[in-house]
Design an enzyme around this catalytic site. Structure first.
Site, PDB file in Angstrom:
ATOM      1  N   ASN A 156       4.090  10.416  -7.814  1.00 46.65           N
ATOM      2  CA  ASN A 156       3.023  10.751  -6.868  1.00 46.65           C
ATOM      3  C   ASN A 156       1.726  10.873  -7.658  1.00 46.65           C
ATOM      4  OD1 ASN A 156       1.303  11.881  -4.998  1.00 46.65           O
ATOM      5  ND2 ASN A 156       2.390  13.848  -4.860  1.00 46.65           N
ATOM      6  N   TRP A 157       0.897   9.845  -7.550  1.00 44.39           N
ATOM      7  CA  TRP A 157      -0.332   9.825  -8.362  1.00 44.39           C
ATOM      8  C   TRP A 157      -1.411  10.748  -7.794  1.00 44.39           C
ATOM      9  CZ3 TRP A 157      -1.106   3.827  -9.462  1.00 44.39           C
ATOM     10  CH2 TRP A 157      -0.065   3.387 -10.279  1.00 44.39           C
ATOM     11  N   LYS A 158      -1.211  11.271  -6.605  1.00 42.41           N
ATOM     12  CA  LYS A 158      -2.200  12.153  -5.950  1.00 42.41           C
ATOM     13  C   LYS A 158      -3.565  11.466  -5.939  1.00 42.41           C
ATOM     14  CE  LYS A 158       0.703  16.012  -7.161  1.00 42.41           C
ATOM     15  NZ  LYS A 158       0.863  17.438  -7.397  1.00 42.41           N
TER      16      LYS A 158
ATOM     17  N   HIS B 296       4.106  17.229   1.822  1.00 43.59           N
ATOM     18  CA  HIS B 296       3.799  17.732   0.480  1.00 43.59           C
ATOM     19  C   HIS B 296       3.059  19.064   0.596  1.00 43.59           C
ATOM     20  CE1 HIS B 296       2.149  18.112  -3.513  1.00 43.59           C
ATOM     21  NE2 HIS B 296       3.084  17.249  -3.906  1.00 43.59           N
TER      22      HIS B 296
ATOM     23  N   GLU C  44       0.658  20.293  -0.921  1.00 43.75           N
ATOM     24  CA  GLU C  44      -0.818  20.232  -0.926  1.00 43.75           C
ATOM     25  C   GLU C  44      -1.348  19.866   0.451  1.00 43.75           C
ATOM     26  OE1 GLU C  44      -1.111  17.624  -4.326  1.00 43.75           O
ATOM     27  OE2 GLU C  44      -0.301  19.239  -5.568  1.00 43.75           O
TER      28      GLU C  44
ATOM     29  N   GLU D 231      10.471  20.860  -3.653  1.00 41.85           N
ATOM     30  CA  GLU D 231       9.383  21.121  -4.591  1.00 41.85           C
ATOM     31  C   GLU D 231       8.927  22.565  -4.438  1.00 41.85           C
ATOM     32  OE1 GLU D 231       7.243  17.261  -5.813  1.00 41.85           O
ATOM     33  OE2 GLU D 231       6.327  17.934  -3.959  1.00 41.85           O
TER      34      GLU D 231
ATOM     35  N   GLY E 100       2.477  21.385 -10.598  1.00 40.74           N
ATOM     36  CA  GLY E 100       1.249  21.330 -11.396  1.00 40.74           C
ATOM     37  C   GLY E 100       1.024  22.561 -12.257  1.00 40.74           C
TER      38      GLY E 100
ATOM     39  N   SER F   8       6.529  20.037 -11.958  1.00 42.49           N
ATOM     40  CA  SER F   8       6.453  20.039 -13.422  1.00 42.49           C
ATOM     41  C   SER F   8       7.684  19.417 -14.081  1.00 42.49           C
ATOM     42  CB  SER F   8       6.204  21.462 -13.956  1.00 42.49           C
ATOM     43  OG  SER F   8       4.975  21.959 -13.460  1.00 42.49           O
TER      44      SER F   8
ATOM     45  N   GLY G 102       4.634  14.338 -10.431  1.00 44.56           N
ATOM     46  CA  GLY G 102       3.184  14.313 -10.239  1.00 44.56           C
ATOM     47  C   GLY G 102       2.502  13.945 -11.545  1.00 44.56           C
ATOM     48  N   GLY G 103       1.993  14.964 -12.254  1.00 47.15           N
ATOM     49  CA  GLY G 103       1.213  14.755 -13.478  1.00 47.15           C
ATOM     50  C   GLY G 103       1.844  13.755 -14.444  1.00 47.15           C
TER      51      GLY G 103
HETATM   52  P1  PGA Z   1       3.792  17.906 -10.733  1.00 45.29           P
HETATM   53  O1  PGA Z   1       3.661  17.525  -9.176  1.00 45.29           O
HETATM   54  O2  PGA Z   1       4.887  17.056 -11.308  1.00 45.29           O
HETATM   55  O3  PGA Z   1       2.444  17.604 -11.322  1.00 45.29           O
HETATM   56  O4  PGA Z   1       4.135  19.357 -10.784  1.00 45.29           O
HETATM   57  C1  PGA Z   1       4.783  17.214  -8.394  1.00 45.29           C
HETATM   58  C2  PGA Z   1       4.341  16.889  -6.998  1.00 45.29           C
HETATM   59  O5  PGA Z   1       3.393  17.513  -6.503  1.00 45.29           O
HETATM   60  O6  PGA Z   1       4.914  16.004  -6.316  1.00 45.29           O
END
Ligand code: PGA
Length: 252
Positions: free
Chosen positions: A10-12, A97, A99, A169, A175, A215, A236-237
């Site tokens: 997930n590149w956000k 998600h 967010e 998640e 994050g 993470s 994510g990251g």
């Molecule tokens: P993260 O994000 O790996 O940066 O914690 C995961 C996600 O939000 O899907």
């Protein structure tokens, strides 16, 4: 049970056009040998089409959108519909998600409309859910997760089950650099699978992949993916770096 193994990135809201194409190309080059692992990339909307064209060149790669509208079409300025995404090569969409829930106030009603739109358009769905830190600390994490599953999956058409992937998640792990421990992840994934038995039946519960997200990185992926009910990761990251992402793909 031979469930699909999946690593999703997930590149956000990261990358510009040239970065996105380079990153997708590098991921393709570094992970295409791992044919039995499904790789799904979720780039920002404007890059989906070109990333999809690139990834379609190899089996086992899929492209997804990070969101879709809860409406099919019409006067909804700024929205992107599920059929539009399908028409530019998306195979998947992320729904729920944390967010989107937190910053854009997406509630259960909105999320179920989005899932309906996605399935109608022929997209597969990765449905995300997970508890906040305060909820885990007060011991209600399982109840929260069960509600997040029930409110969405109880309205789910049975014939779309094979188009569904779940992603647990925990919000406190996203994050933050603080990953759920493998026992914490396994406990929750096993609990989720039990909820699926209650909502559907044992056979369906065994078939739905449940990814861990929060993470997850090249250092902790192997231990997490070793858990019997963890079928891969939503990254994510660490998905913004092709070397790191490919190490995660190799962690099964
Ligand atoms: P993260 O994000 O790996 O940066 O914690 C995961 C996600 O939000 O899907």
């Amino acid at each position: 049970m031979n469930r699909k193994k999946i690593v999703a990135g997930n590149w956000k809201m990261n990358t510009l056009y040239s970065d996105a194409i380079a990153l997708a190309g590098n991921i393709l080059a570094k992970t295409s040998a791992f044919k039995d692992i499904e790789k799904i990339i979720f780039p920002p909307f404007p890059f989906i089409n070109d990333v999809a064209i690139l990834l379609q060149s190899q089996p086992g790669f899929y492209t997804g959108a990070q969101n879709c509208s809860s409406f099919e079409k019409g006067a909804f300025t700024g929205e992107v519909s599920a059929p539009m995404l399908k028409s530019i090569g998306a195979n998947y969409v992320l729904i729920g998600h944390s967010e989107r829930r937190a910053y854009f106030k997406e509630d259960a009603k909105t999320l179920s409309l989005k899932i309906e739109q996605a399935f109608q358009a022929g997209l597969n769905v990765v449905y995300c859910f997970g508890e906040a830190l305060a909820e885990r600390k007060s011991g209600v994490h399982q109840r929260i997760v069960k509600t997040q599953l029930q409110e969405i999956l109880s309205v789910m058409p049975q014939d779309k089950i094979s188009d569904l992937v779940l992603a647990y998640e925990p919000v406190w792990a996203i994050g933050t650099g603080e990953t759920a421990t493998p026992p914490q992840a396994q406990d929750m994934h096993a609990f989720v699978r039990n909820c699926l038995v209650e909502l559907f039946n044992k056979e369906v519960a065994e078939q739905i992949p449940i990814l861990y997200g929060g993470s997850c990185n090249a250092r902790n992926a192997r231990e997490l993916f070793n858990c019997p009910d963890v079928d891969g990761g939503l990254i994510g990251g660490a998905s913004l770096n092709a070397d790191e992402f490919s190490e995660i793909v190799k962690s099964f």
